[in-house]
Design a protein around this motif. Structure first.
Motif, short mmCIF file in Angstrom:
data_model
loop_
_atom_site.label_atom_id
_atom_site.label_comp_id
_atom_site.label_asym_id
_atom_site.label_seq_id
_atom_site.Cartn_x
_atom_site.Cartn_y
_atom_site.Cartn_z
N ARG A 40 65.46 62.23 74.67
CA ARG A 40 66.59 62.34 75.60
C ARG A 40 67.43 63.53 75.15
NH1 ARG A 40 70.02 57.39 75.37
NH2 ARG A 40 71.17 58.42 73.72
N GLU A 41 67.84 64.35 76.09
CA GLU A 41 68.70 65.48 75.77
C GLU A 41 70.16 65.03 75.66
OE1 GLU A 41 68.22 68.88 78.27
OE2 GLU A 41 66.08 69.07 77.78
N GLY A 42 70.90 65.74 74.83
CA GLY A 42 72.33 65.47 74.69
C GLY A 42 73.11 66.27 75.72
N ALA A 43 74.44 66.14 75.63
CA ALA A 43 75.32 66.88 76.55
C ALA A 43 76.61 67.24 75.81
CB ALA A 43 75.63 66.03 77.77
N PRO A 44 77.17 68.40 75.99
CA PRO A 44 76.66 69.45 76.85
C PRO A 44 75.48 70.21 76.22
CG PRO A 44 78.67 70.22 75.81
CD PRO A 44 78.46 68.78 75.38
N VAL A 49 75.41 65.60 71.03
CA VAL A 49 75.75 64.17 71.16
C VAL A 49 74.92 63.52 72.27
CG1 VAL A 49 77.59 62.53 71.71
CG2 VAL A 49 78.06 64.49 70.22
N GLY A 50 74.33 62.38 71.94
CA GLY A 50 73.51 61.64 72.89
C GLY A 50 72.04 62.00 72.83
N CYS A 51 71.73 63.12 72.21
CA CYS A 51 70.33 63.53 72.05
C CYS A 51 69.59 62.47 71.22
CB CYS A 51 70.30 64.88 71.34
SG CYS A 51 68.73 65.33 70.60
N VAL A 52 68.38 62.16 71.63
CA VAL A 52 67.52 61.28 70.83
C VAL A 52 66.29 62.07 70.45
CG1 VAL A 52 66.15 59.17 70.78
CG2 VAL A 52 68.37 59.17 71.94
#
Length: 145
Positions: A40-44, A49-52
């Motif tokens: 999963r890509e993060g943002a921005p 953050v949020g990247c897996v």
């Protein structure tokens, strides 16, 4: 709770070391941990953050989620899934200017899911972190294409 810390000086500027370390997919080429992809890509930032990041070695895959992303100084992550005998795994990587380049500090803490084996897991993880940071340092000693 098991805790460990590994440090390595990389003879390159902080931004260059940060950029290489946080380009998760490039780990496949240099880190020696197996194939790495973004589940999963993060943002921005796609690596933020949020990247897996999914780290696969043979049939085993470990998933780590980036929790904080503070370019070019600090990144934290947590283990979210994988066939590892640990729980509550949380990691932090710091990038600081050093007279010879960048001091990288990689810390983590975790609980063993198997009573009595936390110390062994701590030694194995420290070795893995140390080897990865040595590879990062060697990578920066070679001319970039």
């Amino acid at each position: 709770m098991q805790k460990l810390e590994v440090q390595q000086v990389v003879e390159a500027p902080v931004q260059a070391v940060w950029d290489r370390y946080t380009d998760h997919v490039s780990w496949t080429e240099w880190a020696g941990l197996g194939k790495v992809r973004l589940a999963r890509e993060g943002a921005p930032s796609r690596n933020g953050v949020g990247c897996v990041r999914a780290i696969s070695n043979g049939p085993l895959t470990v998933y780590e989620e980036v929790v904080s992303f503070e370019p070019p100084r600090r990144m934290t992550y947590r283990l979210v899934r994988g066939p590892v005998p640990m729980k509550d795994h949380f990691g932090e990587v710091l990038f600081e200017p050093n007279g010879r380049g960048t001091l990288v500090t990689w810390r983590c803490q975790f609980n063993s899911a198997i009573p009595g084996l936390g110390g062994l897991f701590r030694v194995l993880i420290a070795r893995m972190f140390r080897n990865t940071l040595v590879r990062l340092a060697r990578l920066h000693m070679k001319p970039q294409a």
